[in-house]
Design a protein around this motif. Structure first.
Motif, short mmCIF file in Angstrom:
data_model
loop_
_atom_site.label_atom_id
_atom_site.label_comp_id
_atom_site.label_asym_id
_atom_site.label_seq_id
_atom_site.Cartn_x
_atom_site.Cartn_y
_atom_site.Cartn_z
N GLY A 152 0.82 -1.21 0.00
CA GLY A 152 0.00 0.00 0.00
C GLY A 152 0.85 1.26 0.00
O GLY A 152 2.07 1.23 0.20
N GLY A 153 0.18 2.38 -0.19
CA GLY A 153 0.87 3.68 -0.19
C GLY A 153 1.43 4.00 -1.55
O GLY A 153 2.48 3.47 -1.93
N ASN A 154 0.76 4.83 -2.30
CA ASN A 154 1.18 5.14 -3.67
C ASN A 154 1.46 6.62 -3.86
O ASN A 154 1.21 7.16 -4.94
CB ASN A 154 0.10 4.69 -4.66
N MET A 155 1.99 7.28 -2.83
CA MET A 155 2.13 8.72 -2.93
C MET A 155 3.53 9.25 -2.55
O MET A 155 4.26 9.73 -3.39
CB MET A 155 1.07 9.41 -2.06
N GLU A 156 3.92 9.14 -1.27
CA GLU A 156 5.12 9.86 -0.84
C GLU A 156 5.63 9.32 0.49
O GLU A 156 4.89 8.69 1.25
CB GLU A 156 4.80 11.35 -0.70
N CYS A 157 6.91 9.59 0.75
CA CYS A 157 7.50 9.26 2.05
C CYS A 157 8.80 10.02 2.21
O CYS A 157 9.30 10.64 1.26
CB CYS A 157 7.73 7.75 2.17
N VAL A 158 9.35 9.96 3.41
CA VAL A 158 10.69 10.49 3.67
C VAL A 158 11.51 9.39 4.30
O VAL A 158 11.00 8.53 5.02
CB VAL A 158 10.64 11.73 4.60
N GLY A 159 12.81 9.37 3.97
CA GLY A 159 13.68 8.35 4.52
C GLY A 159 15.14 8.69 4.25
O GLY A 159 15.47 9.82 3.89
N HIS A 160 16.00 7.71 4.45
CA HIS A 160 17.44 7.89 4.22
C HIS A 160 17.92 6.90 3.15
O HIS A 160 17.40 5.78 3.05
CB HIS A 160 18.22 7.67 5.51
N VAL A 161 18.90 7.32 2.39
CA VAL A 161 19.50 6.44 1.39
C VAL A 161 20.28 5.35 2.12
O VAL A 161 21.21 5.63 2.88
CB VAL A 161 20.43 7.23 0.45
N ALA A 162 19.88 4.09 1.89
CA ALA A 162 20.54 2.95 2.52
C ALA A 162 21.53 2.28 1.60
O ALA A 162 22.47 1.62 2.05
CB ALA A 162 19.50 1.95 3.00
N ASP A 163 21.33 2.42 0.28
CA ASP A 163 22.23 1.80 -0.69
C ASP A 163 21.98 2.46 -2.04
O ASP A 163 20.88 2.95 -2.31
CB ASP A 163 21.97 0.29 -0.77
N LEU A 164 23.00 2.45 -2.89
CA LEU A 164 22.90 3.05 -4.22
C LEU A 164 23.18 2.00 -5.28
O LEU A 164 24.12 1.22 -5.16
CB LEU A 164 23.89 4.21 -4.37
N GLY A 165 22.35 1.98 -6.30
CA GLY A 165 22.59 1.10 -7.42
C GLY A 165 23.65 1.67 -8.34
O GLY A 165 24.11 2.81 -8.17
N GLN A 192 25.51 3.53 -11.36
CA GLN A 192 25.22 4.74 -12.15
C GLN A 192 24.14 5.62 -11.51
O GLN A 192 23.30 6.18 -12.21
CB GLN A 192 24.80 4.36 -13.58
N THR A 193 24.17 5.68 -10.18
CA THR A 193 23.23 6.55 -9.47
C THR A 193 24.02 7.71 -8.90
O THR A 193 24.64 7.60 -7.84
CB THR A 193 22.50 5.78 -8.34
N ASP A 194 24.01 8.82 -9.63
CA ASP A 194 24.83 9.97 -9.26
C ASP A 194 24.01 10.98 -8.44
O ASP A 194 22.79 11.01 -8.49
CB ASP A 194 25.36 10.66 -10.51
N GLY A 195 24.72 11.82 -7.72
CA GLY A 195 24.10 12.95 -7.04
C GLY A 195 23.52 12.65 -5.68
O GLY A 195 22.90 13.52 -5.07
N LEU A 196 23.70 11.42 -5.19
CA LEU A 196 23.23 11.06 -3.86
C LEU A 196 24.35 10.37 -3.09
O LEU A 196 25.28 9.85 -3.69
CB LEU A 196 22.02 10.11 -3.94
N ARG A 197 24.21 10.34 -1.77
CA ARG A 197 25.20 9.63 -0.95
C ARG A 197 24.47 8.79 0.09
O ARG A 197 23.34 9.11 0.49
CB ARG A 197 26.15 10.61 -0.27
N ASN A 198 25.10 7.74 0.53
CA ASN A 198 24.52 6.89 1.57
C ASN A 198 24.26 7.70 2.83
O ASN A 198 25.09 8.51 3.25
CB ASN A 198 25.45 5.72 1.90
N GLY A 199 23.10 7.49 3.43
CA GLY A 199 22.72 8.20 4.65
C GLY A 199 22.00 9.51 4.40
O GLY A 199 21.46 10.10 5.34
N GLU A 200 21.98 9.97 3.15
CA GLU A 200 21.33 11.25 2.86
C GLU A 200 19.82 11.14 3.06
O GLU A 200 19.20 10.14 2.73
CB GLU A 200 21.63 11.68 1.42
N ARG A 201 19.24 12.20 3.61
CA ARG A 201 17.79 12.24 3.88
C ARG A 201 17.08 12.76 2.64
O ARG A 201 17.43 13.83 2.11
CB ARG A 201 17.52 13.12 5.08
#
Length: 356
Positions: free
Chosen positions: A66-79, A81-90
């Motif tokens: 369920g839940g098809n809209m939005e959330c907030v969290g932290h980056v736990a892992d990056l696939g 070619q995923t640029d512009g983010l870092r682990n732990g970022e909110r």
């Protein structure tokens, strides 16, 4: 990190309280251009419940988280070619499925995978309650006023359901932009509250004629821009109240909230008014907007929303935090009349996600 997580899953289409189950699922793995997000908080919208009932503009393949809209969290892992983010970022996740477009992961789970272009970094001082509600109602208000109708400073904007979450945000945004608002409410008791919020004029359909009051307020020039989320006879009255050449954008149908017959979801427009006064009535749906714009547009719009909230221009009401286990209470609260508090599923980071 645990290999399993809790997820709130609808086993089939139906009443949410009947079809939702709390399950243990494997933690997903991000692919190229994706990130794994550890969810902190996610709201329960009435539209989420309509999706589960099979009464929304799209339907997931069941069983579905369920839940098809939005959330907030932290980056736990990056696939890859995923640029512009870092682990732990909110980050805020705009999990609204694009129509047309591929399905998006449900947010009512402890971890989810999201595409990079659906993730917006947010500052730590912005509360989880506000951050997890950035991507639907504030974004809708911004797009309606600026993108869909392009209301100019000094002009009148007529809106129904002024006491709704979007209605209140439209008032706040309009004051910031120098736009004057005529706000329609159902109850006399709501009039002073809307004025205190910054609404310039308020029309109460309990004891006032909508068309007559709009004419008195706006004068000979009339009102050329309006938004409506009620539909039915009220939406028709708004259309009739517009000046020739006016535009009405409909983004909801609160008057038919419990209606299950699609043929009953109507706005009884007057043909003479539409034809001879060349008025325009069209719809707006956030999912279709996501499906028709470039991948960069949502992030740009969300960044503007984030800045308006951080700067105090837009105020998002505090939600009511609930654990995932209390989903029956959350579902009831999401549709309780005049509840005024958005239920939020919150996840304790100190918990071992694999525990039962």
């Amino acid at each position: 990190m645990s290999q399993s997580m809790r997820a709130l899953v609808a086993v089939a289409a139906g009443e949410p309280a009947d079809v939702l189950r709390l399950e243990s699922r494997p933690v997903p793995t991000p692919g190229a251009g994706q990130a794994l997000i550890r969810v902190k908080a996610t709201p329960v919208h009435a539209s989420d419940l309509h999706v589960l009932r099979g009464r929304y503009g799209f339907s997931p393949e069941f069983p579905a988280v369920g839940g098809n809209m939005e959330c907030v969290g932290h980056v736990a892992d990056l696939g890859p070619q995923t640029d512009g983010l870092r682990n732990g970022e909110r980050v805020v996740v705009a999990a609204i499925p694009a129509v047309p477009g591929p399905p998006a992961a449900g947010t009512w789970q402890e971890y989810l995978v999201a595409d990079r272009h659906r993730l917006l970094p947010v500052p730590d001082h912005l509360s989880d309650s506000s951050a997890c509600q950035l991507a639907v109602n504030p974004l809708t208000a911004l797009l309606l006023v600026t993108h869909e109708l392009d209301v100019q400073p000094g002009a009148w904007l007529l809106q129904t359901a002024a006491g709704s979450t979007v209605g209140r945000l439209v008032i706040q945004l309009s004051r910031h932009l120098g736009i004057r608002t005529i706000n329609v409410v159902r109850r006399r008791a709501a009039v002073e509250e809307i004025k205190a919020l910054g609404g310039d004029e308020v029309v109460c359909t309990e004891d006032e004629d909508l068309r007559q009051r709009v004419a008195e307020i706006a004068g000979p020039a009339g009102v050329r821009k309006a938004i409506d989320c009620v539909a039915g006879p009220v939406g028709a009255q708004v259309s009739q109240a517009l000046a020739p050449g006016g535009e009405l954008v409909v983004y909801g149908a609160l008057s038919t909230h419990r209606q299950t017959d699609p043929a009953a979801l109507t706005i009884p427009l007057q043909a003479r008014s539409v034809i001879y006064e060349t008025k325009t009535v069209r719809g707006f749906w956030l999912n279709r907007w996501f499906g028709t714009v470039s991948s960069e547009d949502p992030l740009h719009a969300l960044a503007r929303v984030r800045n308006l909230v951080v700067d105090g221009v837009l105020s998002i009401p505090l939600g009511r935090p609930l654990p995932l286990e209390a989903f029956a209470e959350a579902v009831a609260l999401a549709e309780a009349p005049a509840h005024g508090t958005k239920p939020l599923f919150v996840f304790d980071e100190g918990r071992n996600e694999g525990d039962g």
